[in-house]
Scaffold this motif. Structure first.
Motif, PDB file in Angstrom:
ATOM      1  N   MET A 199       0.839  -1.189   0.000  1.00 43.74           N
ATOM      2  CA  MET A 199       0.000   0.000   0.000  1.00 43.74           C
ATOM      3  C   MET A 199       0.874   1.239   0.000  1.00 43.74           C
ATOM      4  N   ALA A 200       0.394   2.287  -0.656  1.00 46.53           N
ATOM      5  CA  ALA A 200       1.132   3.553  -0.720  1.00 46.53           C
ATOM      6  C   ALA A 200       0.312   4.630  -0.028  1.00 46.53           C
ATOM      7  N   CYS A 201       1.000   5.513   0.721  1.00 41.44           N
ATOM      8  CA  CYS A 201       0.265   6.532   1.459  1.00 41.44           C
ATOM      9  C   CYS A 201       1.176   7.686   1.843  1.00 41.44           C
ATOM     10  N   SER A 202       0.553   8.719   2.350  1.00 48.74           N
ATOM     11  CA  SER A 202       1.287   9.806   3.002  1.00 48.74           C
ATOM     12  C   SER A 202       0.785   9.888   4.427  1.00 48.74           C
ATOM     13  N   SER A 203       1.714   9.880   5.365  1.00 43.73           N
ATOM     14  CA  SER A 203       1.332   9.911   6.779  1.00 43.73           C
ATOM     15  C   SER A 203       1.162  11.319   7.311  1.00 43.73           C
ATOM     16  N   LEU A 204       1.343  12.336   6.455  1.00 48.84           N
ATOM     17  CA  LEU A 204       1.208  13.712   6.894  1.00 48.84           C
ATOM     18  C   LEU A 204      -0.247  14.159   6.819  1.00 48.84           C
ATOM     19  N   GLY A 205      -0.723  14.810   7.864  1.00 49.27           N
ATOM     20  CA  GLY A 205      -2.072  15.366   7.862  1.00 49.27           C
ATOM     21  C   GLY A 205      -3.145  14.300   8.004  1.00 49.27           C
ATOM     22  N   PRO A 206      -4.395  14.727   8.251  1.00 47.66           N
ATOM     23  CA  PRO A 206      -5.480  13.788   8.483  1.00 47.66           C
ATOM     24  C   PRO A 206      -6.085  13.201   7.212  1.00 47.66           C
ATOM     25  N   ALA A 207      -5.790  13.787   6.067  1.00 52.79           N
ATOM     26  CA  ALA A 207      -6.431  13.357   4.820  1.00 52.79           C
ATOM     27  C   ALA A 207      -6.113  11.895   4.504  1.00 52.79           C
ATOM     28  N   GLY A 208      -7.157  11.149   4.107  1.00 56.51           N
ATOM     29  CA  GLY A 208      -6.978   9.772   3.667  1.00 56.51           C
ATOM     30  C   GLY A 208      -6.797   8.761   4.766  1.00 56.51           C
ATOM     31  N   ALA A 209      -6.962   9.141   6.015  1.00 55.72           N
ATOM     32  CA  ALA A 209      -6.722   8.214   7.128  1.00 55.72           C
ATOM     33  C   ALA A 209      -7.666   7.020   7.079  1.00 55.72           C
TER      34      ALA A 209
END
Length: 423
Positions: free
Chosen positions: A147-157
């Motif tokens: 899985m690919a993600c960005s851990s910055l900020g609340p978006a997409g949690a």
């Protein structure tokens, strides 16, 4: 559910190089600042534990670790603790960043495969750049769960958590989704189990200890009936029953009294023996116990406790078992004690390991300890089986488990043959 014991939770270890965003990823899926984050390498020292309820999966605990490439002054100690987290992990979450795959990631994937621990790869920091098709293929060759993600900020949690839960459900050990019975399978429907629970100096005030509570719940879950008594009231309670119980379970410290007062036609065992089966491998523990009579003068014995507690004057692991062991063998033995997760890396110095009931360990962690002992060629048994041998009642307390009893008898006979032939 936050009161669910850690040992009953699915353990998910979060691993990765320094500053790939392991702690940020944990904070993202937890929805709160569980772990301290910083661009400074080595911010995470000890493993950070975060219990959560992940429906429909159930209770889990995430273990955030120090970077696997930590080169700081305390790196060796941190990496040793990270290795112990791998021992505990039912699932490995490997956090990486786009286009960076090093020997550290490769080694962790290889070790996880050796241990048969499933891996989920998280490609973090995609806000800085998307991973190439080639990098995704490289990850997919190590595991189908990427899985690919960005851990910055609340978006997409929510999306990240949903995909992680999907992967965890795919790889969740069967014994977590359908945990083995502790004692319920030893009873017929509606069967009665009498539990003998001593209330002594080591009994916690106002409550029962975890193995006793879990056993009661397991019997109830399997449609059985329980009666709980202290050892002094056991015989009176037995005499007043309209029919004999189907099973009697006692604390190992009163096993001699229980066996003496329980008619031979009634099955009986101990909590510790039940947990040897529930958390580990009772057959292996029975084999190990059969080797107690073959100890020799000066042999080293390790008493291993899974929990850290304040030892009282008559502590079972530090005082009673060493005393009974020396009395039984008549030998001057060298006995070491370890507690919690301070488990020796090199077991070859020992001739026997006596392990507690492991109620504070996961089944995977206990099986790993058993495997490590087997690899080192050191027999291992547990408190309950060992105490039954030392008190001369092992044949009785192992009787509800025919395969374990047969393994005990066979190993005992083998040891006698070796002594007779002078080997």
């Amino acid at each position: 559910m936050f009161k669910t014991p850690k040992a009953l939770r699915l353990h998910v270890g979060i691993f990765g190089r320094t500053n790939v965003g392991k702690s940020s990823f944990l904070n993202k899926i937890a929805g709160q600042d569980v772990a301290i984050t910083s661009p400074m390498p080595g911010t995470t020292t000890d493993a950070v534990e975060k219990p959560m309820e992940l429906l429909p999966l159930g209770p889990v605990v995430f273990l955030d670790t120090a970077g696997i490439d930590d080169r700081s002054e305390l790196a060796a100690k941190r990496l040793e603790k990270t290795g112990k987290v791998l021992d505990r992990s039912d699932v490995v979450v490997l956090v990486t960043e786009p286009e960076v795959w090093t020997d550290f990631e490769e080694a962790l994937c290889r070790e996880s495969k050796t241990r048969n621990v499933p891996v989920v790869i998280v490609i973090n920091k995609i806000d800085r750049g998307e991973p190439s098709a080639g990098y995704r293929t490289l990850c997919a060759e190590r595991t189908p769960r990427v899985m690919a993600c960005s851990s910055l900020g609340p978006a997409g949690a929510d999306e990240i958590l949903d995909l992680l839960k999907k992967y965890l459900l795919e790889v969740c050990p069967e014994d977590f989704l359908r945990p083995p019975a502790i004692a319920g399978d030893l009873l017929p429907p509606g069967g009665l189990a009498v539990l003998i629970v001593p209330i002594d100096l080591q009994a916690p005030k106002g409550r029962l200890i975890l193995p006793q509570v879990q056993t009661i719940r397991d019997i109830l879950d399997n449609d059985g009936v329980t009666m709980v008594v202290k050892e002094r009231e056991y015989r009176h309670a037995l005499d007043n029953l309209k029919r004999p119980p189907d099973l009697v379970i006692c604390d190992s410290q009163v096993v001699l009294k229980m066996v003496a007062e329980t008619p031979k036609e009634i099955a009986c065992t101990t909590f510790s023996i039940l947990f040897s089966r529930f958390k580990g491998d009772l057959i292996e523990m029975a084999k190990g116990a059969a080797k107690i009579p073959s100890l020799r003068p000066g042999d080293r014995v390790l008493v291993a406790e899974a929990c850290s507690h304040h030892a009282l004057e008559d502590d079972i692991g530090r005082v009673k078992i060493p005393r009974w062991l020396r009395q039984f063998t008549g030998l001057d033995l060298a006995i070491d004690v370890c507690s919690g997760r301070d488990y020796p890396g090199d077991l070859r110095q020992y001739q026997l390991i006596l392990h507690c009931g492991s109620c504070m360990l996961t089944r995977r962690e206990m099986l790993f300890r058993i495997a490590a002992a087997r690899e080192a060629g050191v027999p291992m048994t547990n408190y309950g089986v060992a105490i039954s041998v030392l008190q001369g009642v092992a044949e009785r307390t192992l009787a509800p488990f025919p395969a374990a009893l047969e393994a005990y008898r066979r190993t005992l006979q083998m040891m006698k043959e070796e002594v007779r032939h002078g080997s």
